[in-house]
Design a protein around this motif. Structure first.
Motif, short mmCIF file in Angstrom:
data_model
loop_
_atom_site.label_atom_id
_atom_site.label_comp_id
_atom_site.label_asym_id
_atom_site.label_seq_id
_atom_site.Cartn_x
_atom_site.Cartn_y
_atom_site.Cartn_z
N LEU A 33 43.36 20.25 41.53
CA LEU A 33 42.17 19.55 41.36
C LEU A 33 40.58 19.03 42.17
CD1 LEU A 33 42.53 18.21 38.08
CD2 LEU A 33 42.09 20.35 37.98
N ARG A 34 41.28 19.40 43.47
CA ARG A 34 40.39 19.02 44.72
C ARG A 34 39.84 20.18 45.06
NH1 ARG A 34 44.02 20.45 50.23
NH2 ARG A 34 45.56 21.69 48.91
N PRO A 35 38.52 20.38 45.42
CA PRO A 35 37.91 21.31 45.84
C PRO A 35 38.13 21.68 47.14
CG PRO A 35 36.79 19.10 45.25
CD PRO A 35 38.02 18.82 45.77
N LEU A 36 37.78 22.94 47.25
CA LEU A 36 38.51 24.29 48.28
C LEU A 36 37.26 24.26 49.00
CD1 LEU A 36 41.59 25.88 47.18
CD2 LEU A 36 41.82 23.87 48.03
N ASP A 37 37.36 24.21 50.41
CA ASP A 37 36.57 24.79 50.76
C ASP A 37 36.48 26.51 51.76
OD1 ASP A 37 33.62 25.12 52.24
OD2 ASP A 37 34.62 23.97 54.41
N VAL A 38 36.03 27.33 50.79
CA VAL A 38 36.45 28.81 50.86
C VAL A 38 35.66 29.76 50.96
CG1 VAL A 38 39.02 28.53 50.12
CG2 VAL A 38 36.77 29.41 48.46
N MET A 39 35.51 30.56 51.83
CA MET A 39 34.36 31.88 52.10
C MET A 39 34.38 32.30 50.49
SD MET A 39 32.73 31.18 54.85
CE MET A 39 32.54 32.77 55.64
N TRP A 40 34.77 32.60 49.79
CA TRP A 40 34.77 32.92 49.00
C TRP A 40 35.84 33.39 47.49
CZ3 TRP A 40 38.55 36.69 47.73
CH2 TRP A 40 39.48 37.16 48.22
N VAL A 41 35.64 33.21 46.38
CA VAL A 41 37.25 32.94 45.50
C VAL A 41 37.25 34.65 44.80
CG1 VAL A 41 37.06 30.63 45.67
CG2 VAL A 41 35.90 32.07 43.65
N THR A 42 38.27 34.91 44.92
CA THR A 42 38.25 35.88 42.79
C THR A 42 37.97 35.47 41.86
OG1 THR A 42 40.87 35.63 42.63
CG2 THR A 42 40.56 36.40 44.10
N ALA A 43 36.76 36.52 41.18
CA ALA A 43 37.06 36.22 39.50
C ALA A 43 38.30 35.25 38.98
CB ALA A 43 36.84 37.26 39.43
N SER A 44 38.07 34.79 37.58
CA SER A 44 39.16 34.44 37.40
C SER A 44 39.71 35.28 36.57
CB SER A 44 37.61 33.76 35.81
OG SER A 44 37.43 32.52 36.52
N ASN A 45 41.24 34.79 35.98
CA ASN A 45 41.65 35.52 35.34
C ASN A 45 42.47 35.23 34.51
OD1 ASN A 45 43.72 37.80 34.87
ND2 ASN A 45 45.32 36.62 35.72
N PHE A 46 41.96 36.35 32.54
CA PHE A 46 41.72 36.19 31.13
C PHE A 46 42.82 36.82 31.04
CE2 PHE A 46 37.67 34.00 32.06
CZ PHE A 46 38.13 32.15 32.05
N THR A 47 43.15 38.08 31.36
CA THR A 47 44.65 38.95 31.33
C THR A 47 45.66 38.90 32.06
OG1 THR A 47 42.68 40.87 31.40
CG2 THR A 47 45.32 41.56 30.88
N PRO A 48 46.40 38.43 30.69
CA PRO A 48 48.36 38.25 31.03
C PRO A 48 48.91 38.87 32.03
CG PRO A 48 47.03 37.72 28.76
CD PRO A 48 46.56 38.74 29.32
N PHE A 49 49.26 38.18 32.75
CA PHE A 49 50.03 39.49 33.67
C PHE A 49 49.38 40.55 34.21
CE2 PHE A 49 52.87 38.55 30.17
CZ PHE A 49 54.02 37.66 30.39
N ALA A 50 48.06 40.61 35.03
CA ALA A 50 47.30 40.92 35.53
C ALA A 50 48.07 40.71 36.77
CB ALA A 50 45.94 40.71 35.16
N GLY A 51 47.66 39.18 37.12
CA GLY A 51 47.21 38.42 38.49
C GLY A 51 49.19 38.49 39.13
N ILE A 52 49.87 38.09 38.45
CA ILE A 52 51.46 39.21 38.83
C ILE A 52 51.70 40.38 38.56
CG2 ILE A 52 53.63 39.44 38.18
CD1 ILE A 52 53.44 36.60 35.88
N ARG A 53 51.05 41.47 38.28
CA ARG A 53 51.49 42.57 38.83
C ARG A 53 50.26 42.76 40.02
NH1 ARG A 53 49.00 44.73 33.49
NH2 ARG A 53 50.31 43.70 32.18
N ALA A 54 49.16 42.81 40.16
CA ALA A 54 48.58 42.25 41.51
C ALA A 54 49.56 42.02 42.48
CB ALA A 54 47.56 41.75 41.08
N ASP A 55 50.59 40.80 42.50
CA ASP A 55 50.75 40.14 42.96
C ASP A 55 51.71 41.29 44.16
OD1 ASP A 55 49.63 38.26 43.64
OD2 ASP A 55 50.53 36.72 42.57
N LEU A 56 53.08 41.67 42.49
CA LEU A 56 53.35 42.69 42.53
C LEU A 56 53.73 44.14 43.12
CD1 LEU A 56 55.72 42.08 39.72
CD2 LEU A 56 56.62 41.64 41.72
N ALA A 57 52.50 44.10 43.60
CA ALA A 57 52.14 45.33 44.17
C ALA A 57 52.43 44.65 46.05
CB ALA A 57 50.23 45.99 43.27
N LEU A 58 51.59 43.66 46.00
CA LEU A 58 51.30 43.22 47.50
C LEU A 58 52.43 43.20 47.93
CD1 LEU A 58 48.43 40.78 46.80
CD2 LEU A 58 48.10 42.38 48.27
N GLY A 59 53.88 42.57 47.57
CA GLY A 59 54.61 43.11 47.94
C GLY A 59 56.28 41.94 47.39
#
Length: 184
Positions: A33-59
């Motif tokens: 819950l601490r604020p992060l100073d980042v240049m950009w952020v990804t969109a919120s993920n409301f689709t179950p397992f979509a982020g996990i599938r994307a990570d599996l595609a990265l390696g």
């Protein structure tokens, strides 16, 4: 009344569990819950397992890191919540269900609080992984620990359940309540 080897050990284990639970939740709150100073952020993920599938595609390394972080973040709650409860003689399934539901609600609260934190993104996969981590930790540790503690009680000759009155024992006369008339 909570069961235990003796009253002091139950109180000590509950207080220790509550203190460790509070410390763990403070660390989790700081991490998530601490604020992060980042240049950009990804969109919120409301689709179950979509982020996990994307990570599996990265390696394998990215997927292992992400899934491991998700599983381990709230996993100690699987042990700390029952420890703070202090019960030894409880149904394993009820304990698992209660602990997993509590872990899921805490994870949901964190995800909802992240909506207002700059740089933090809501991810339904985090909710799923955190809940599975709580369930795995609970299933791996709590039943064996409770069994071991109940074994200690059996060796000391103390009963696990509080003693109850015998079913057929007389209990005395049933109290009667005098009838009160209706006022005019």
């Amino acid at each position: 009344m909570r069961q235990g080897i003796d009253g002091r050990s139950v109180i000590r284990s509950r207080v220790g569990g509550i203190l460790l639970l509070a410390a763990h939740l403070l660390i989790v709150g700081w991490l998530t819950l601490r604020p992060l100073d980042v240049m950009w952020v990804t969109a919120s993920n409301f689709t179950p397992f979509a982020g996990i599938r994307a990570d599996l595609a990265l390696g394998a390394f990215a997927a292992t890191r992400r899934i491991g972080e998700g599983l381990l973040l709230l996993a100690p709650l699987g042990v700390l919540l029952p420890l703070a409860g202090g019960r030894l003689d409880v149904s394993p399934w009820a304990s698992l269900a209660r602990t997993v539901a509590s872990g899921a609600l805490i994870s949901l609260a964190i995800e909802l609080l992240q909506t207002g934190v700059p740089g933090q993104v809501v991810d339904v996969d985090s909710l799923l992984l955190n809940t599975v981590g709580v369930a795995l930790a609970h299933a791996a540790v709590v039943p064996a620990a409770r069994s071991r503690m109940r074994g200690r009680q059996a060796h000391t000759g103390r009963s696990v359940r509080p003693r109850r009155k015998a079913e057929g024992a007389p209990q005395g006369a049933t109290p009667t309540i005098p009838r009160v008339g209706v006022a005019p």
